[in-house]
Design a protein around this motif. Structure first.
Motif, PDB file in Angstrom:
ATOM      1  N   MET A 148       0.846  -1.212   0.000  1.00  0.00           N
ATOM      2  CA  MET A 148       0.000   0.000   0.000  1.00  0.00           C
ATOM      3  C   MET A 148       0.872   1.248   0.000  1.00  0.00           C
ATOM      4  O   MET A 148       0.614   2.209  -0.726  1.00  0.00           O
ATOM      5  CB  MET A 148      -0.949  -0.042   1.195  1.00  0.00           C
ATOM      6  N   ASP A 149       1.973   1.227   0.807  1.00  0.00           N
ATOM      7  CA  ASP A 149       2.871   2.394   0.872  1.00  0.00           C
ATOM      8  C   ASP A 149       3.535   2.647  -0.486  1.00  0.00           C
ATOM      9  O   ASP A 149       3.615   3.783  -0.949  1.00  0.00           O
ATOM     10  CB  ASP A 149       3.969   2.167   1.924  1.00  0.00           C
ATOM     11  N   VAL A 150       4.002   1.534  -1.134  1.00  0.00           N
ATOM     12  CA  VAL A 150       4.698   1.702  -2.423  1.00  0.00           C
ATOM     13  C   VAL A 150       3.734   2.282  -3.464  1.00  0.00           C
ATOM     14  O   VAL A 150       4.062   3.215  -4.199  1.00  0.00           O
ATOM     15  CB  VAL A 150       5.289   0.343  -2.904  1.00  0.00           C
ATOM     16  N   ILE A 151       2.479   1.725  -3.488  1.00  0.00           N
ATOM     17  CA  ILE A 151       1.493   2.228  -4.459  1.00  0.00           C
ATOM     18  C   ILE A 151       1.208   3.706  -4.190  1.00  0.00           C
ATOM     19  O   ILE A 151       1.110   4.534  -5.107  1.00  0.00           O
ATOM     20  CB  ILE A 151       0.205   1.386  -4.400  1.00  0.00           C
ATOM     21  N   ASP A 152       1.153   4.046  -2.897  1.00  0.00           N
ATOM     22  CA  ASP A 152       0.900   5.430  -2.509  1.00  0.00           C
ATOM     23  C   ASP A 152       1.987   6.347  -3.062  1.00  0.00           C
ATOM     24  O   ASP A 152       1.698   7.380  -3.662  1.00  0.00           O
ATOM     25  CB  ASP A 152       0.851   5.487  -0.972  1.00  0.00           C
ATOM     26  N   ASN A 153       3.240   5.927  -2.879  1.00  0.00           N
ATOM     27  CA  ASN A 153       4.369   6.732  -3.397  1.00  0.00           C
ATOM     28  C   ASN A 153       4.272   6.912  -4.903  1.00  0.00           C
ATOM     29  O   ASN A 153       4.538   7.980  -5.424  1.00  0.00           O
ATOM     30  CB  ASN A 153       5.703   6.050  -3.084  1.00  0.00           C
ATOM     31  N   PHE A 154       3.903   5.793  -5.601  1.00  0.00           N
ATOM     32  CA  PHE A 154       3.784   5.871  -7.071  1.00  0.00           C
ATOM     33  C   PHE A 154       2.753   6.907  -7.489  1.00  0.00           C
ATOM     34  O   PHE A 154       2.909   7.566  -8.502  1.00  0.00           O
ATOM     35  CB  PHE A 154       3.419   4.491  -7.637  1.00  0.00           C
TER      36      PHE A 154
END
Ligand code: ADP
Length: 668
Positions: free
Chosen positions: A531-537
């Protein structure tokens, strides 16, 4: 007992002196040896021929009839004096009609004699002496013995010894001839010699006869003759003229030797030297060549020749993406079409032992093998395929014990391949395996070197692009009159981050190569990380929506969080990069019994099966599009990181439709 067997006219009874003189002269001059002796055995008379025969002149009245010579039986045993015919005549009064004795003369030469001793009686019919006639048969004996000896040699000879007259009619035929040509003496005598000459060679007889007529000899003439059964026999022939007592040529003697064994030995020798030559050439090629196609072609050509196979083939031990097909690499002795309907050898019971590396399969008749004909669709040899009975299959196994492929040989006749073929092909196969390994390594080195050059070019380009951009922005920033300098600072920062990640990727690769990639293992929630990685993207990427389908609850794993984040970032950025015309990326996290699986699916350009097989290699780039940046290191690093976590990664992909990369991590 002492009675004379018949009355003999006594020389002493001759009354008329001149007549007596005449007889004495006659006896003295007779060509046969004659002597007389008294009843004690002392010589009373001997003629000239007797003295010559004895080899000395004895003394009348002093020497005994037996003189000083030794007497033998004809077989060479010494004869006791008592046993001599003359001694028995004197003792028993009997006469002998030609007993054979042998005497040794003073000069140690031997003479064979026929003796005719006869008793002499006085008027009162008392034995008064004896006389003897000695016929020298030494020469005659030798001729007879010689003849017997020669005919024994002829009879016992293993060679055929035959004579014929000048009309080519057989006049003698020994046992050897019977053995070699099959006709008995009775069957052969009187028949023309042409009965043993093959029709195609009848002209040879004319040639032989013409030589014989010219008094010439034919020596060791190698030719073919025919046995009674019609079988052809290789022979070596020596023919000499036969002459009569006056030297006139009246026929020919032939000595024929069966040289089947010699011919076979010659054939074997020629075959061996040809094989050695083939092996020698092959050895050179194998050690010199570094291209596998060439090596295999030569190996299959040489082994097909050496085994006497009708065809030989090499099949690679490879499977296509459906896990079925094989690669027929090279063939000798048969057209490629002959193999087209061969089916998939790798999957049949007969071929299995070769491809699994179990060992060599050699069969005199493969159609009788219990493993034969078990597999669909052909259940044996496909229709129209080369008929095979003799079969030999030898695996080619690399140093690392991988089965590279198999050498297969076939022949339509049964029982062609022998154990010697098996061992020769096995030793060639092991040499070929080394050569193929070297060729493969050479190919890899060549490919890596090309990739390295490509990488250096790419890396310089990739590093230069952000640097140029940063330089441009910094120049703008240096002009203090800008209304919003932070905007440019932000752009600079993103380019520096890109530079940073490129350099990091390269450093990671060298860390992995050096075995120095350190992992900081800790428990964390993979769902939260995704979820964090997708958020950063979502901050940096405006082109694609990343849709996440999470499972219920938390998903804890024990791993290096930073490296797993790197894996997610790599896969997500690839999904975005390689789906330029799409706007959605789908991410799923699945909880399994012992692992967690993450799936990242795009609707992009996809991959061909060939590209898929290379995907995780260093520096590999399937697309070489200048607008899509990359060094071909991301997937390699991703896989290495996952392997170090005991995880795995794979992909479903279809060209033009998109790809789904999925990786799993064990729960523990
Ligand atoms: P790169 O830096 O070139 O992206 P990667 O190692 O990440 O290097 O990927 C290797 C190659 O795999 C890429 O160059 C690309 O051709 C292909 N590839 C990777 N991901 C995808 C994808 N999602 N769709 C199609 N091709 C892909």
């Amino acid at each position: 007992m002492n009675r004379p067997i018949r009355n003999i006219k006594q020389p002493t009874l001759i009354s008329d002196a001149s007549e007596a003189q005449f007889y004495e002269f006659l006896v003295n001059d007779a060509p046969v040896a004659i002597y007389t002796c008294d009843k004690e055995g002392y010589l009373t008379f001997f003629n000239q021929a007797a003295a010559e025969l004895w080899g000395r002149k004895p003394e009348i009245g002093k020497d005994l009839w037996c003189g000083s010579w030794k007497i033998f039986y004809p077989d060479g045993r010494p004869m006791l004096l008592d046993e001599c015919p003359m001694a028995r005549t004197l003792k028993e009064g009997r006469l002998f009609e030609g007993a054979t004795i042998v005497i040794e003369r003073p000069d140690h030469s031997f003479r064979t004699l026929l003796v005719f001793p006869r008793p002499v009686f006085d008027q009162e019919n008392k034995l008064s002496g004896a006389h003897n006639t000695l016929v020298d048969i030494t020469g005659k004996q030798t001729v007879e013995a010689k003849q017997a000896f020669l005919s024994a040699i002829v009879e016992s000879s293993e060679d055929a010894i035959v004579s014929k007259n000048l009309n080519s009619i057989i006049t003698s035929w020994n046992k050897g001839a019977q053995h070699i040509f099959g006709y008995t003496e009775a069957e052969a005598l009187g028949k023309p010699i042409t009965m043993i000459i093959p029709p195609s060679r009848l002209h040879e007889e004319d040639f032989i006869l013409s030589k014989i007529r010219q008094d010439d000899k034919i020596d060791h003439f190698e030719t073919i003759r025919v046995h009674k059964t019609g079988k052809e026999i290789p022979i070596s022939l020596t023919v000499s003229p036969i002459k009569d007592g006056e030297g006139k040529i009246i026929g020919a003697s032939k000595i024929a030797r069966d040289i089947s064994d010699r011919m076979e030995a010659r054939r074997l020798l020629a075959e061996h030297s040809e094989k050695l030559e083939i092996l020698n050439d092959l050895g050179k090629i194998i050690s010199e060549k570094l291209d596998s196609e060439n090596i295999l072609q030569k190996v299959i050509e040489a082994t097909t020749k050496i085994t006497g196979a009708e065809f030989g083939a090499f099949f690679y031990n490879k499977v296509d993406e459906n896990g079925e097909s094989y690669t027929l690499f090279t063939l000798s002795g048969a057209p490629r079409e002959a193999f087209e309907r061969f089916g998939m050898p790798r999957n049949t019971e007969v071929f299995h032992p070769t491809f699994s590396g179990e060992g060599i399969v050699r069969s005199d008749d493969i159609t009788k093998d219990t493993r034969y004909g078990k597999n669909a669709p052909h259940f044996g040899m496909p229709k129209g395929h080369l008929p095979v009975r003799s079969y030999l299959a030898v695996p080619v196994i690399s140093n690392s014990r991988d089965v590279i492929g198999g050498l297969f040989f076939g022949h339509r006749e049964s029982g062609i391949f022998k154990s010697s073929h098996e061992s020769i092909v096995a030793s060639i196969a092991s040499q070929a395996a080394v050569a193929l390994d070297n060729a493969r390594l050479f190919e890899e080195v060549k490919m890596l070197s090309a990739k390295k050059d490509e990488f250096i070019a790419l890396a310089s380009h990739e590093l230069k692009t952000p640097l140029t951009t940063v330089k441009g922005y910094l120049q703008i920033l240096s002009q203090s009159t800008l209304p919003d300098p932070t905007r440019f600072a932000g752009k600079c920062l993103r380019q520096v981050e890109r530079l940073h990640s490129l350099v990091e990727e390269m450093l990671d690769v060298s860390r992995i190569e050096a075995g120095k990639l350190q992992l900081r293992i800790q428990p964390f929630d993979l769902k939260q990380l995704i979820m964090d990685v997708i958020d950063n993207f979502s901050y940096t990427n405006k082109t694609h929506d990343i849709i996440f389908d999470p499972p219920d609850g938390t998903c804890f794993v024990k791993a290096d969080k930073y490296r797993i984040e790197q894996v997610l970032v790599n896969l997500l950025s690839n999904a975005i990069k390689y789906s330029p015309n799409a706007d959605k990326i789908y991410v799923r996290l699945e909880k399994n019994h012992a692992s967690l699986t993450v799936r990242i699916k795009d609707e992009g350009i996809g991959l061909t099966p060939e590209q898929k097989s290379q995907l995780f290699r260093r520096f590999y780039r399937a697309v070489d599009a200048p607008n899509i940046v990359g060094l071909g290191l991301g997937l390699y690093l991703t896989r290495e990181i996952l392997l170090r976590h005991h995880g795995k990664i794979d992909v479903f992909s279809e060209e033009g439709k998109g790809s789904e990369f999925y990786f799993s991590l064990p729960l523990e």
